[in-house]
Scaffold this active site. Structure first.
Site, PDB file in Angstrom:
ATOM      1  N   GLN A 179       0.819  -1.191   0.003  1.00 22.86           N
ATOM      2  CA  GLN A 179       0.149  -0.109   0.050  1.00 22.86           C
ATOM      3  C   GLN A 179       0.770   1.339  -0.117  1.00 22.86           C
ATOM      4  OE1 GLN A 179      -3.791   0.605   0.625  1.00 22.86           O
ATOM      5  NE2 GLN A 179      -2.982   2.567   0.051  1.00 22.86           N
ATOM      6  N   TYR A 180       1.833   1.174   0.808  1.00 19.81           N
ATOM      7  CA  TYR A 180       2.733   2.567   0.888  1.00 19.81           C
ATOM      8  C   TYR A 180       3.778   2.906   0.162  1.00 19.81           C
ATOM      9  CZ  TYR A 180      -0.202   2.267   5.107  1.00 19.81           C
ATOM     10  OH  TYR A 180      -1.369   2.257   6.050  1.00 19.81           O
ATOM     11  N   LYS A 181       3.621   2.173  -0.991  1.00 20.23           N
ATOM     12  CA  LYS A 181       4.770   2.206  -2.068  1.00 20.23           C
ATOM     13  C   LYS A 181       4.363   3.231  -3.126  1.00 20.23           C
ATOM     14  CE  LYS A 181       6.669  -1.016   0.357  1.00 20.23           C
ATOM     15  NZ  LYS A 181       7.764  -0.732   1.418  1.00 20.23           N
ATOM     16  N   MET A 182       5.206   3.436  -4.199  1.00 14.64           N
ATOM     17  CA  MET A 182       4.909   4.403  -5.301  1.00 14.64           C
ATOM     18  C   MET A 182       3.662   4.033  -5.918  1.00 14.64           C
ATOM     19  SD  MET A 182       6.976   6.834  -6.040  1.00 14.64           S
ATOM     20  CE  MET A 182       6.925   7.436  -7.606  1.00 14.64           C
ATOM     21  N   ILE A 183       3.280   2.792  -6.203  1.00 13.93           N
ATOM     22  CA  ILE A 183       2.105   2.136  -6.851  1.00 13.93           C
ATOM     23  C   ILE A 183       1.768   1.096  -6.042  1.00 13.93           C
ATOM     24  CG2 ILE A 183       2.071   3.228  -9.070  1.00 13.93           C
ATOM     25  CD1 ILE A 183       3.118   0.630 -10.182  1.00 13.93           C
TER      26      ILE A 183
END
Ligand SMILES: *Cc1c(COP(=O)(O)O)cnc(C)c1O
Length: 401
Positions: A179-183
């Site tokens: 969830q908390y990555k670029m996409i």
């Protein structure tokens, strides 16, 4: 970052309509969302192979195991990375060696070189918060010492170093779609490599029956099989990742425009030093990091920015036990394995002497203790950008004696 729209809904519904949420088929042909995601990443990253998996941690474990790294080996990792990097090394049966970062807040090439022993098999450069590591220096040192390079690209999907996509510079690159990555894909990951053998072994490790699925029977020159896990990516996650990957270039363009304007305006401001970014053009650009000058209280700087409505965070402080800093990796520092008999440090194959003494990587803690980060967002308006510049400039000037 955090955009979910019609494409994500459509792609997921298409999978449900197809009534096949599992990637491999029984008919010898693979027509799947996961395979499409892999094709897109082969194109994006430029490696000859990509393997979709169910997480960034799984991607790292797959790459390590596939490269033959395991009990008896040491793997060098930076002091500033998500704890999953260290855990992946341990899951592969190897011993993590924690080394300092420098003012790029990524692994210090000198620290890498100094930590190499007869047991060192690999290094995992981590492109933290979208900032590319100093890959020229790291590759040179690694080649001289025969180290396998696994890039941890979990936080820098889409970023590059001197024109080369991150994940394609080392021997393997590991991505995360958490969830908390670029996409995001909700959960998901990917291993990129141009090493045929490592790709085949990673594929075998990611699925205990890999060689038996009809879809995989035509793979060229399969290597000898061995027991695997289940790190497969589901079609639903792959569908979300596919929709998200269509957003990535626009996202990077917007973020880079925003960050470069802020960096340009703040470059000459007295009272702060910006993080040294090895290749600003390649930076994923979602995070602005700077160090208030010596003599300035970092907490005070941070809270003044907050009063002015600029969301920001210090990195290392006695408050939150941030799992991105080695000092908070409890089970690593305590050398605790899964069990008494499943403990890489106590393996009969391991004859090294890695320790994690008090005072380890003090340079990293000093740097992280002096850093302030401001998260940037693709939807920041010109006014938002101007507000960040004005608040940082004003605060720096007020606190500089
Ligand atoms: C998120 C992250 C991982 C792990 O990815 P998951 O998909 O959560 O397993 C590994 N390394 C870094 C640097 C990360 O930020």
């Amino acid at each position: 970052m955090d955009e979910i729209g019609q494409a994500e809904r459509d792609y997921v519904l298409q999978v449900l309509d197809k009534r096949r949420v599992f990637r491999y088929t029984q008919d010898g042909i693979e027509d799947s969302e996961a395979a499409r995601l892999e094709a897109i990443y082969r194109e994006r990253v430029g490696t000859s192979h990509c393997l979709a998996v169910n997480g960034g941690t799984s991607a790292l474990i797959c790459a390590l195991v596939a490269a033959g790294i395991g009990p008896g080996d040491e793997v060098i990792i930076p002091s500033y990375t998500y704890i999953a990097t260290a855990s992946a090394v341990l899951q592969a049966g190897a011993v993590p060696v924690i080394v300092d970062i420098d003012d790029t807040l990524t692994i210090d090439p000198d620290a890498l070189e100094a930590a190499i022993t007869d047991h060192t098999a690999a290094v995992i450069p981590v492109h933290m918060r979208g900032v590319p590591c100093q890959m020229d220096e790291l590759v040179k040192i690694s080649r001289e010492h025969g180290l396998y390079i696994i890039e941890d690209v979990a936080q820098a999907n889409g970023a590059s170093y001197q024109g080369q996509p991150l994940g394609s510079i080392g021997d393997a690159g590991c991505f995360s779609f958490q969830q908390y990555k670029m996409i995001t894909a909700g959960e998901g990951g990917l291993v990129a490599t141009s090493d045929d053998r490592v790709f085949q072994r990673a594929s075998i490790y990611h699925d205990s029956a890999f060689a038996m699925w009809d879809s995989n029977k035509t793979d060229p020159a399969p290597v000898e099989t061995f027991p695997g896990q289940n790190y497969r990516m589901s079609e639903i996650n792959a569908a979300v990742a596919l929709a998200q990957s269509e957003r990535l270039d626009a996202l990077l363009r917007r973020l880079r425009r925003i960050k470069s304007r802020i960096v340009e305006a703040l470059a000459e401001v007295t009272g702060i030093d910006l993080q040294r970014v090895p290749d600003p053009a390649g930076d994923a650009s979602y995070c602005l990091t700077f160090f208030p000058g010596q003599g300035i209280d970092v907490r005070q700087f941070s809270s003044r920015l907050s009063w002015e409505g600029i969301g920001n965070a210090t990195i290392y402080n006695s408050g939150v036990p941030d799992r991105h800093i080695f000092a908070n990796w409890d089970y690593v520092l305590a050398k605790r394995g899964v069990s008494a008999t499943n403990n890489p440090w106590k393996s009969p194959h391991y004859s090294g002497t890695v320790e994690y003494p008090a005072g380890l990587c003090q340079k990293s803690l000093n740097l992280l203790g002096r850093a302030i980060q401001i998260n940037l967002h693709q939807d920041m308006s010109d006014q938002d950008v101007a507000d960040v510049i004005a608040a940082v400039t004003r605060t720096a000037s007020q606190l500089t004696k």
